[in-house]
Design an enzyme around this catalytic site. Structure first.
Site, mmCIF file in Angstrom:
data_model
loop_
_atom_site.group_PDB
_atom_site.id
_atom_site.type_symbol
_atom_site.label_atom_id
_atom_site.label_comp_id
_atom_site.label_asym_id
_atom_site.label_seq_id
_atom_site.Cartn_x
_atom_site.Cartn_y
_atom_site.Cartn_z
ATOM 1 N N GLU A 17 0.759 -1.220 -0.031
ATOM 2 C CA GLU A 17 -0.230 0.115 -0.008
ATOM 3 C C GLU A 17 0.712 1.298 -0.038
ATOM 4 O O GLU A 17 1.837 1.564 0.838
ATOM 5 C CB GLU A 17 -0.828 -0.006 1.116
ATOM 6 C CG GLU A 17 -2.137 1.385 1.161
ATOM 7 C CD GLU A 17 -2.967 1.105 2.411
ATOM 8 O OE1 GLU A 17 -3.745 2.038 2.527
ATOM 9 O OE2 GLU A 17 -2.963 0.008 3.060
ATOM 10 N N LYS A 47 -8.395 -0.982 1.000
ATOM 11 C CA LYS A 47 -9.589 -1.703 1.706
ATOM 12 C C LYS A 47 -10.243 -2.611 0.943
ATOM 13 O O LYS A 47 -10.658 -2.410 -0.145
ATOM 14 C CB LYS A 47 -10.534 -0.524 2.449
ATOM 15 C CG LYS A 47 -10.013 0.444 3.417
ATOM 16 C CD LYS A 47 -9.744 -0.718 4.474
ATOM 17 C CE LYS A 47 -9.147 -0.141 5.665
ATOM 18 N NZ LYS A 47 -8.738 -1.106 6.838
#
Length: 373
Positions: A163, A181
């Site tokens: 990420e 997410k």
């Protein structure tokens, strides 16, 4: 590494200190590797400052000045031994924590919170060799390893993060973030993940949070969601959903102001950020340290690339006097978490955390001790 600086909890203004160190100690041709611990977020958001004691006194920030590339510095030849890993909370307690988050959501305190449990096992040997194997097996997009000595203990941070927290192109002023997410195992259904209402809600909330955080430091009207949702496969063994948010940084914003505006990453707190951080502190009851913080690189032109320190191992212990760089009777910690929303299923959230930990068994051969889980 040409120099190393620590910022501890006793520093009155740790974020200001980080900016001063970089400003005053940058020399021609140097770049910076910086570890921001999750607990530093309490100085960015003072109402969420943790009062938890940390028995090892882990630093809020480690700054290393680099004078040349460290690519390929990890030594694959060292030996290490890892014991079986267990969750320090266990399955039942974690599911109770998820249910408690759902109660906070139902009461209107928050919309979402990211709750983690900590996998831990014994470690003996060469932590850099261990980090090398983990990097080789996980092939992370934003992998990084940092080793330092602090308060008599040898620490190695090995992050195989997928990420991006922020990427700043200094000459253009463009700053980007890619909050993440929604997770499935590598053999899962990418279409199902893409269409899942629960996972869509998770990502939408955090995308909006990051849009708001970047809006604090960007020129008025420049913050845009460039891509609302994308599904990607990662070599670490997962499929993940993420978005892309970007804006134009205001000219006067320095490193300290940037950290104060956006740290810690919203994807590992929840929304609203401050209340989610308070609840995380209450429920997890242990410091996150490097986990859910950020590993940042500032190059010679001032460009910044920083990851979110998920999928991040922390290895620490006393140095072995007979083997340089090695640890005797140390600890290997690998926290794993999940974003909890109103319709989260506690059992499914537990299973998601183990999907994120599966790389440990596949790459390092660590067995998850299911007793007590």
């Amino acid at each position: 590494v040409d120099g190393c600086w620590f910022v501890d909890h006793t520093t009155p203004d740790p974020i200001g200190m980080i900016e001063r160190i970089v400003r005053e100690h940058t020399i021609e041709g140097s770049s910076w590797a910086i570890m921001l611990s999750y607990e530093l977020g309490g100085w960015a958001e003072p109402h969420a400052r943790s009062d938890l004691d940390d028995p090892i006194g882990f630093p809020l920030c480690v700054l290393m000045r680099l004078v040349e590339s460290t690519a390929g510095a990890a030594d694959a030849g060292g030996e290490f031994t890892l014991g079986p890993a267990r969750s320090l909370s266990g399955r039942e307690r974690y599911m109770q924590q998820v249910q408690r988050i759902r109660e906070y959501i139902a009461a209107g305190d928050i919309y979402q919170a990211n709750i983690a449990h900590h996998l831990s096992c014994t470690f003996v040997g060469d932590p850099i060799a261990c980090a090398h194997e983990l990097h080789q097996g996980a092939s992370p997009r934003y992998g990084a390893t940092m080793r330092f000595m602090h308060r008599g203990l040898v620490h190695t941070i090995c992050s195989v993060s997928p990420e991006l927290f922020i990427r700043l192109h200094r000459s253009s002023g463009i700053i980007e973030s890619e909050p993440m997410k929604g997770t499935r195992a590598i053999d899962g259904d990418a279409v199902e993940l893409d269409q899942s209402p629960k996972d869509r809600a998770e990502l939408n909330m955090i995308t909006d949070l990051m849009r708001n955080d970047l809006g604090r430091v960007c020129k008025l009207g420049t913050v845009r969601v460039q891509q609302a949702r994308k599904i990607e496969t990662h070599a670490s063994g997962v499929i993940q959903a993420s978005s892309v948010v970007a804006g134009m940084l205001r000219d006067e914003v320095g490193l300290g102001s940037l950290i104060r505006a956006i740290f810690p990453p919203g994807s590992v707190t929840g929304a609203p950020k401050v209340r989610a951080m308070q609840i995380i502190d209450e429920i997890e009851q242990r410091p996150r340290r490097s986990y859910c913080g950020s590993l940042m690189h500032i190059d010679t032109d001032g460009n910044i690339e920083a990851s979110v320190s998920i999928r991040t191992a922390h290895i620490w212990g006393e140095g072995d006097p007979e083997r340089k760089g090695c640890i005797r009777e140390g600890t290997f910690a690998y926290p794993v978490g999940a974003g909890i929303v109103a319709d989260s299923d506690p059992s499914a959230e537990w299973d998601e955390t183990l999907i994120k930990a599966a790389v440990l068994e596949r790459v390092l051969g660590i067995k998850l001790d299911q007793t007590g889980m």
